[in-house]
Design an enzyme around this catalytic site. Structure first.
Site, mmCIF file in Angstrom:
data_model
loop_
_atom_site.group_PDB
_atom_site.id
_atom_site.type_symbol
_atom_site.label_atom_id
_atom_site.label_comp_id
_atom_site.label_asym_id
_atom_site.label_seq_id
_atom_site.Cartn_x
_atom_site.Cartn_y
_atom_site.Cartn_z
ATOM 1 N N LEU A 11 -11.190 17.941 0.686
ATOM 2 C CA LEU A 11 -12.420 18.208 -0.045
ATOM 3 C C LEU A 11 -13.636 17.933 0.841
ATOM 4 O O LEU A 11 -13.503 17.428 1.950
ATOM 5 C CB LEU A 11 -12.444 17.347 -1.313
ATOM 6 C CG LEU A 11 -11.293 17.630 -2.292
ATOM 7 C CD1 LEU A 11 -11.268 16.609 -3.421
ATOM 8 C CD2 LEU A 11 -11.402 19.048 -2.848
ATOM 9 N N LYS A 35 -12.057 9.843 12.956
ATOM 10 C CA LYS A 35 -12.523 11.231 12.874
ATOM 11 C C LYS A 35 -14.030 11.312 13.097
ATOM 12 O O LYS A 35 -14.518 12.165 13.857
ATOM 13 C CB LYS A 35 -12.163 11.817 11.502
ATOM 14 C CG LYS A 35 -12.760 13.211 11.225
ATOM 15 C CD LYS A 35 -12.254 14.260 12.200
ATOM 16 C CE LYS A 35 -12.939 15.612 12.010
ATOM 17 N NZ LYS A 35 -12.562 16.276 10.758
#
Length: 296
Positions: free
Chosen positions: A72, A177
């Site tokens: 998402l 990340k």
């Protein structure tokens, strides 16, 4: 200890965007019983056209699923989905939740604690590699969470990625990340600025890229972005400037939250936010070159 998840067990996949569809397709190809869902009707139509099996609702996708994968826009969207009463009711202590979105690592810690209170394991496992590597199943996957939970996801990760890195405790995957994209974004800006200066001096940009790639200035941007997406004028790498700006903001906020003086991270967050505002969040992230390269 719960057993590893293996085909043909059911997997819910929430979020069928540009990355979600090819990642879900890899799971289908590996033999998992996949049930996909996206809030946006156009995304559901595109996913169905790509052969992704769809559930009637997000809650239906999650019911009796061995794993629930979220891809998402951010951690707030992930938490909102998992706290939806119908979805929450579908989750059991046997359900493994995997957040593959680019989420805030500190928020991920909080979500992990909330789910752990219900006996539900969460692994944060964002990815790097873009659409092309999502299609061929060679993504880099950065996993955070308990080893036992990551072990359960091994077959799922093997279907979608080539390299799986155990980064540490809950939130570590999301931290990695954001920091990876900070390094990537800073390298891209440095490379574009170098080309801008060289071009104004009279250097051939194409030869500059060749020299960089044969020298110590080589990085991912010089190898796979400068000629392919910037000098060509295509600006089609498949990753938006809005998402890059979001990840840079996460990296800057993480440094600040931990009390680390990281002025370049803060500057990169500011610069990419300004670029997203100038070009629109849907523009390809390589289009930041439009704001740097000389126009004459």
């Amino acid at each position: 200890m719960a057993a590893p998840i293996a085909p043909p067990e059911a997997v819910a996949f929430l979020g069928l965007g540009r990355m979600g569809v090819p990642m879900a397709a890899r799971l289908v190809g590996a033999g998992f019983t996949l049930r996909g869902w996206d809030l946006a009707p156009p995304a559901r139509l595109a996913a169905a056209a790509a052969g992704i099996p769809l559930a009637a609702s997000a809650a239906e996708a999650c019911r009796d699923a061995a794993a629930v994968i979220a891809m998402l826009p951010d951690g707030k969207a992930v938490r909102a989905a998992l706290e939806d009463p119908e979805i929450a009711a579908a989750l059991t202590p046997e359900t493994l939740v995997i957040d593959m979105s680019s989420s805030d690592p500190l928020g991920t810690r909080d979500l992990h604690a909330a789910l752990a209170g219900r006996g539900i394991a969460l692994v944060d496992a964002p990815v790097s590699g873009g659409v092309a590597r999502a299609i061929d199943g060679t993504l880099a996957i950065m996993a955070g969470g308990e080893d036992a939970a990551i072990d359960r996801a091994a077959a799922l990760f093997a279907a979608m990625g080539k390299h799986v890195f155990r980064c540490g405790p809950p939130g570590a995957g999301h931290a990695m990340k954001a920091l990876n994209n900070y390094v990537s974004a800073a390298g891209l800006v440095a490379a574009i600025e170098a080309v801008a200066v060289g071009a104004r001096f009279g250097l051939d940009p194409s030869i500059m890229v060749d020299v960089l790639n044969a020298s110590t200035g080589r990085n991912n941007s010089t190898e796979v972005k400068l000629k392919q997406h910037i000098l060509s004028g295509g600006f089609g790498s498949g990753f938006s400037i809005g998402l890059m700006a979001k990840d840079l903001a996460t990296a800057g906020a993480l440094a600040e939250g931990l009390g680390i003086d990281a002025p370049l991270a803060v500057e990169m967050a500011r610069r990419w936010r300004a670029a997203a505002e100038a070009l629109g969040p849907g523009a390809d992230h390589t289009a930041i070159a439009r704001l740097i390269l000389p126009r004459d």
